[in-house]
Scaffold this active site. Structure first.
Site, mmCIF file in Angstrom:
data_model
loop_
_atom_site.group_PDB
_atom_site.id
_atom_site.type_symbol
_atom_site.label_atom_id
_atom_site.label_comp_id
_atom_site.label_asym_id
_atom_site.label_seq_id
_atom_site.Cartn_x
_atom_site.Cartn_y
_atom_site.Cartn_z
ATOM 1 N N ASP A 182 0.843 -1.190 0.000
ATOM 2 C CA ASP A 182 0.000 0.000 0.000
ATOM 3 C C ASP A 182 0.881 1.244 0.000
ATOM 4 O OD1 ASP A 182 -2.979 1.025 1.001
ATOM 5 O OD2 ASP A 182 -1.344 2.202 1.862
ATOM 6 N N ILE A 183 0.526 2.216 -0.835
ATOM 7 C CA ILE A 183 1.284 3.474 -0.878
ATOM 8 C C ILE A 183 0.998 4.275 0.386
ATOM 9 C CG2 ILE A 183 1.661 5.628 -2.141
ATOM 10 C CD1 ILE A 183 0.662 4.170 -4.659
ATOM 11 N N ASN A 190 -3.189 13.060 -3.155
ATOM 12 C CA ASN A 190 -4.393 13.544 -3.850
ATOM 13 C C ASN A 190 -4.840 14.901 -3.326
ATOM 14 O OD1 ASN A 190 -4.809 11.479 -5.723
ATOM 15 N ND2 ASN A 190 -5.912 10.210 -4.250
ATOM 16 N N ASP A 199 -2.910 9.853 -9.949
ATOM 17 C CA ASP A 199 -2.948 8.809 -10.980
ATOM 18 C C ASP A 199 -1.550 8.521 -11.527
ATOM 19 O OD1 ASP A 199 -5.663 8.590 -10.687
ATOM 20 O OD2 ASP A 199 -6.179 9.677 -12.535
ATOM 21 N N GLU A 225 -4.998 2.418 -3.734
ATOM 22 C CA GLU A 225 -3.542 2.460 -3.723
ATOM 23 C C GLU A 225 -2.923 1.154 -3.248
ATOM 24 O OE1 GLU A 225 -4.811 4.588 0.173
ATOM 25 O OE2 GLU A 225 -5.624 4.168 -1.811
#
Length: 306
Positions: A182-183, A190, A199, A225
């Site tokens: 996971d980021i 965002n 994106d 993500e």
């Protein structure tokens, strides 16, 4: 059938290659098939070992297409010189699922005592990494297996691969490790830069994940993500080392979007299947390991053995 097999050490090296490798003996029977060959064409070693390569031309046996167009002697598919291989050619090979893949193919002589040719090694792989990925994913997208944003496999594809990996583990004890990653702080990206930049971050992370893993590994976008990775035949020590290198590669990547430069990190949670495992239970433990990485500071790997 004359046997022709790599040594245990050679097998370790060949199974770690990104290129598919196939050995033929002097009777043109397949004696060895590495992990990447299975990845490219979908056939396992037990599907093809002991079968004549020429059966692949007519489709009378495995309903495959041959690596070559000849049905003659072994010399017709190996180079004249024992020192170097043939000039690579680009040819289409058919995957077990029926679609066609453009691959670059070379052949090399296998030498025995006194330099006598005892077989041939066929080596095949991506024409170029990008073209290969585009062609494979073009086929995948036709059956809704491609993530539209990142151009890597999507959740549906991953769910099927996870079920398949669990079945092979239960039936044949084919080992694998599931990894959820996971980021870190992706919402902040965002919120700070907008969804267009977000994106671009997702696409770049997907690219790094795809290019830094082995050809035999499976990686795709799970959602948002989150990404899922399935790694076959890997020790705990090598797993942590490999995931740490992947984590470091992502952290070192600069994502450029217009005038904006963004860096992100990623957290990983990995675990092995247990007896009676289901996809849901394995995914739950992957998530637990991932959130342990998050709680302990992010940008780290947490591995829970079986």
């Amino acid at each position: 059938m004359k046997s022709l097999l790599p040594s245990p050490q050679e097998r370790v090296l060949l199974d770690g290659l990104l290129s598919g490798v196939c050995f033929l003996n002097t009777e043109r029977l397949i004696t060895y098939w590495n992990d990447a060959a299975e990845f490219f064409l979908g056939y396992r070693a037990e599907d093809v070992v002991g079968k004549p390569c020429c059966d692949w031309i007519s489709g009378t046996d495995l309903n495959l297409v041959s690596f070559c167009s000849c049905q003659g002697s072994l010399e017709s598919c190996i180079p004249a010189s024992p020192i170097s291989g043939t000039v690579p050619i680009v040819t289409n090979l058919r995957h077990r699922d029926g679609y066609w893949i453009p691959l670059e193919l070379s052949s090399f002589p296998l030498l025995g005592r006194r330099g006598k040719v005892v077989g041939a090694a066929l080596v095949f792989g991506s024409v170029r990494e990008s073209r290969d990925l585009e062609n494979r994913l073009s086929e995948m997208s036709q059956i809704a297996y491609c993530d539209a944003l990142t151009n890597i496999p999507n959740r549906r594809y991953l769910e099927e691969k996870l079920q398949e990996a669990l079945r092979l583990w239960e039936e044949e004890r084919r080992s694998f490790v599931g990894v959820m990653c996971d980021i870190d702080f992706f919402k902040n990206v965002n919120d700070s830069y907008g969804h267009d930049v977000g994106d671009e971050v997702l696409k770049e992370v997907a690219r790094v994940l795809s290019h830094k893993l082995r050809a035999s590994d499976v990686v795709g976008r799970w959602g948002g993500e989150e990404f899922l990775i399935l790694l076959k035949n890997i020790s705990a020590e090598d797993l942590v080392r490999r995931l740490d290198r992947l984590r470091e590669a992502i952290g070192a990547t600069v994502i450029q979007s217009g005038m904006v430069e963004v860096r992100v990190t990623m957290s990983f949670g990995a675990t092995e299947p247990r007896k009676g495992e289901t996809p849901a239970s394995l995914l739950s433990r992957m998530d637990d390991c991932l959130y342990r990485s998050k709680r302990e500071g992010r940008n780290r790997v947490t591995f829970e053995p079986a």
